[in-house]
Scaffold this active site. Sequence first.
Site, PDB file in Angstrom:
ATOM      1  CB  SER A 135      -0.857  -0.162   1.513  1.00  0.00           C
ATOM      2  OG  SER A 135      -2.104   1.004   1.441  1.00  0.00           O
ATOM      3  CE1 TYR A 178      -4.102  -1.507   5.587  1.00  0.00           C
ATOM      4  CE2 TYR A 178      -2.843   0.118   4.759  1.00  0.00           C
ATOM      5  CZ  TYR A 178      -3.602  -0.449   4.283  1.00  0.00           C
ATOM      6  OH  TYR A 178      -3.484  -0.996   3.056  1.00  0.00           O
TER       7      TYR A 178
END
Length: 156
Positions: free
Chosen positions: A139, A152
């Site tokens: 990501s 995350y």
Amino acid sequence: MSLAGKHAVVTGSNSGIGLGIARALAAAGAGVTLNSFTDRPEDHALARDLAAEFGVPVAYVAADMARPEDCRALVAQAAGCDILVNNAGIPDVAPIEDFPRERWDAILAINLSSAFHTTAAALPRMRAAGWGRVVNVASAHGLTASPFKAAYVAAK
């Protein structure tokens, strides 16, 4: 590129990016094992629909990617694993001082550790076949800090 005769396992693939990846692999001729932590009739129907649409074998295997034994069982239960796409991921948003410890552990288990466990299970099969590919989906958050997405960001 034709992937006829190959089989892909795509984690986190009953929706979103994972489903898009699974559809592209099936369109290229690969059989596909779909995955999520749910085990609903619609998950299995999704597999049947993809199989009918693309004319390739598609199965659905429920596995909780936070559990190492489920990660390894997913690969073992797949019809094959020439291509492994580690896509499963979950987010959470909170200031780090308020971030629940259980969510931190779950996010790292699913977003990071599951890739280790599925890859460890897939590599012997790939080596025995003399061919294999492992794709780890990352990501942009892995490159840019975010004060409210600490787990995350760390996992990606």
